[in-house]
Motif scaffolding. Sequence first.
Motif, PDB file in Angstrom:
ATOM      1  N   GLU A  41      63.516  -1.280  42.985  1.00  0.00           N
ATOM      2  CA  GLU A  41      62.673  -0.459  43.856  1.00  0.00           C
ATOM      3  C   GLU A  41      61.955   0.652  43.088  1.00  0.00           C
ATOM      4  OE1 GLU A  41      65.053   0.865  47.120  1.00  0.00           O
ATOM      5  OE2 GLU A  41      65.550  -1.169  47.779  1.00  0.00           O
ATOM      6  N   HIS A  42      61.381   0.291  41.965  1.00  0.00           N
ATOM      7  CA  HIS A  42      60.664   1.281  41.148  1.00  0.00           C
ATOM      8  C   HIS A  42      59.309   0.697  40.774  1.00  0.00           C
ATOM      9  CE1 HIS A  42      60.478   4.873  38.590  1.00  0.00           C
ATOM     10  NE2 HIS A  42      59.877   4.102  37.689  1.00  0.00           N
ATOM     11  N   PHE A  43      58.346   0.904  41.647  1.00  0.00           N
ATOM     12  CA  PHE A  43      56.978   0.455  41.422  1.00  0.00           C
ATOM     13  C   PHE A  43      56.063   1.353  42.236  1.00  0.00           C
ATOM     14  CE2 PHE A  43      59.085  -2.293  44.556  1.00  0.00           C
ATOM     15  CZ  PHE A  43      58.295  -2.095  45.682  1.00  0.00           C
ATOM     16  N   ALA A  44      54.771   1.237  42.010  1.00  0.00           N
ATOM     17  CA  ALA A  44      53.857   2.179  42.642  1.00  0.00           C
ATOM     18  C   ALA A  44      52.488   1.567  42.859  1.00  0.00           C
ATOM     19  CB  ALA A  44      53.718   3.448  41.784  1.00  0.00           C
ATOM     20  N   VAL A  45      51.752   2.187  43.751  1.00  0.00           N
ATOM     21  CA  VAL A  45      50.321   1.953  43.923  1.00  0.00           C
ATOM     22  C   VAL A  45      49.604   3.156  43.315  1.00  0.00           C
ATOM     23  CG1 VAL A  45      48.453   1.723  45.595  1.00  0.00           C
ATOM     24  CG2 VAL A  45      50.665   0.625  46.030  1.00  0.00           C
ATOM     25  N   THR A  70      55.032  -4.676  38.423  1.00  0.00           N
ATOM     26  CA  THR A  70      55.213  -5.977  39.066  1.00  0.00           C
ATOM     27  C   THR A  70      56.525  -6.639  38.653  1.00  0.00           C
ATOM     28  OG1 THR A  70      52.818  -6.267  39.093  1.00  0.00           O
ATOM     29  CG2 THR A  70      54.136  -8.219  39.502  1.00  0.00           C
ATOM     30  N   ASN A  71      56.930  -6.503  37.410  1.00  0.00           N
ATOM     31  CA  ASN A  71      58.192  -7.116  36.986  1.00  0.00           C
ATOM     32  C   ASN A  71      59.378  -6.501  37.725  1.00  0.00           C
ATOM     33  OD1 ASN A  71      57.060  -8.966  35.259  1.00  0.00           O
ATOM     34  ND2 ASN A  71      57.244  -7.674  33.452  1.00  0.00           N
ATOM     35  N   ASN A  72      59.374  -5.174  37.902  1.00  0.00           N
ATOM     36  CA  ASN A  72      60.423  -4.541  38.707  1.00  0.00           C
ATOM     37  C   ASN A  72      60.402  -5.107  40.124  1.00  0.00           C
ATOM     38  OD1 ASN A  72      61.204  -2.885  36.601  1.00  0.00           O
ATOM     39  ND2 ASN A  72      60.146  -1.079  37.369  1.00  0.00           N
ATOM     40  N   ARG A  89      63.115   3.354  29.613  1.00  0.00           N
ATOM     41  CA  ARG A  89      62.038   2.394  29.812  1.00  0.00           C
ATOM     42  C   ARG A  89      62.134   1.902  31.247  1.00  0.00           C
ATOM     43  NH1 ARG A  89      59.475  -2.602  31.244  1.00  0.00           N
ATOM     44  NH2 ARG A  89      58.058  -3.215  29.575  1.00  0.00           N
ATOM     45  N   PHE A  90      61.304   2.460  32.140  1.00  0.00           N
ATOM     46  CA  PHE A  90      61.389   2.154  33.561  1.00  0.00           C
ATOM     47  C   PHE A  90      60.381   1.114  34.018  1.00  0.00           C
ATOM     48  CE2 PHE A  90      63.238   6.628  34.420  1.00  0.00           C
ATOM     49  CZ  PHE A  90      64.525   6.162  34.231  1.00  0.00           C
ATOM     50  N   GLY A  91      59.368   0.817  33.205  1.00  0.00           N
ATOM     51  CA  GLY A  91      58.486  -0.296  33.511  1.00  0.00           C
ATOM     52  C   GLY A  91      57.364  -0.033  34.491  1.00  0.00           C
ATOM     53  N   THR A  92      57.056   1.228  34.763  1.00  0.00           N
ATOM     54  CA  THR A  92      55.955   1.571  35.662  1.00  0.00           C
ATOM     55  C   THR A  92      55.240   2.782  35.082  1.00  0.00           C
ATOM     56  OG1 THR A  92      57.258   0.776  37.551  1.00  0.00           O
ATOM     57  CG2 THR A  92      55.320   2.091  38.053  1.00  0.00           C
ATOM     58  N   ALA A  93      54.160   2.550  34.351  1.00  0.00           N
ATOM     59  CA  ALA A  93      53.524   3.613  33.568  1.00  0.00           C
ATOM     60  C   ALA A  93      53.035   4.764  34.438  1.00  0.00           C
ATOM     61  CB  ALA A  93      52.375   3.043  32.752  1.00  0.00           C
ATOM     62  N   SER A  94      52.487   4.461  35.606  1.00  0.00           N
ATOM     63  CA  SER A  94      51.982   5.537  36.464  1.00  0.00           C
ATOM     64  C   SER A  94      53.099   6.499  36.851  1.00  0.00           C
ATOM     65  CB  SER A  94      51.318   4.960  37.710  1.00  0.00           C
ATOM     66  OG  SER A  94      52.237   4.174  38.462  1.00  0.00           O
ATOM     67  N   LEU A  95      54.282   5.962  37.148  1.00  0.00           N
ATOM     68  CA  LEU A  95      55.424   6.818  37.478  1.00  0.00           C
ATOM     69  C   LEU A  95      55.993   7.493  36.236  1.00  0.00           C
ATOM     70  CD1 LEU A  95      57.236   4.651  40.187  1.00  0.00           C
ATOM     71  CD2 LEU A  95      55.935   6.762  40.536  1.00  0.00           C
TER      72      LEU A  95
END
Length: 266
Positions: free
Chosen positions: A95-99, A87-89, A183-189
């Motif tokens: 453009e680095h987030f996921a469902v 969410t912070n991204n 540190r990209f901020g999206t654990a699932s990715l």
Amino acid sequence: MAESVLQVARLAARAGGDVVARYFRDGVTMRSKESYNLVSDADVESEEAIAQVVRGHFPDHALMGEETHQADAAAEQLWIIDPLDGTNNFAHGIEHFAVSVAYYQGGEPQCGVVYNPLRDDWFEASRGQGATHNGRALRVSPSDSLQEVLLGVGFFYDRGAMMEATLAAIGDFFRAHVHGVRRFGTASLDLAHVAAGRFGGFFEFELAPWDFAAGRLVLEEAGGRITTCGGNPLPLSKSSILASNGRLHEEMLAIIAPHFAVSGKQ
């Protein structure tokens, strides 16, 4: 059953992804207690879109989500969903987030989907069937030396002892001559990056089940290993995470465990 739940997971992830992609394009209202722990309208609407798809196919299954669905982790048939991981991204236009959508039966992951809707990027796994990225088989890195790999790391929102312990662990990894730390901020990715061989490992001292439920299976089906930062089996509750290609796990654990012990977490 395995194929049908994976198909539903895809449909659900697509529905949630359509919501967050629209908000990303059109703008979003952030609602938060802390500037570093954001919640958005996109999170809430995406979770409901995912839930509607799941309920439409499996009305008797339980749902556990980050925002509004609070099923018991012990439910026999359980969907675990993160409607917007990163969410912070998202809030800062990165453009680095996921469902993330996972299905567990009897406490064991059966299928998982991690989907970046802006890139139409799909990481998927079914138990015993392997893992894929956009249809191509995934395999973890074959490296057996920390000196050959990049590592991923995550920071929980805690700005005290846990953050200091994480930074200290990063320092020890650099002293072990890793290629670098990201540190990209999206654990699932991040877990998907380990599955794809981009990272040799990843760690974070606290994550919720929806952060890792799908990525865990993608990693395991790609040949990786995942435990807590103390080396214990991963629970379906808030937990630390140590993920690796398997070959580096014990070496990573030896570096992380002493710092985790003073992080204030179990």
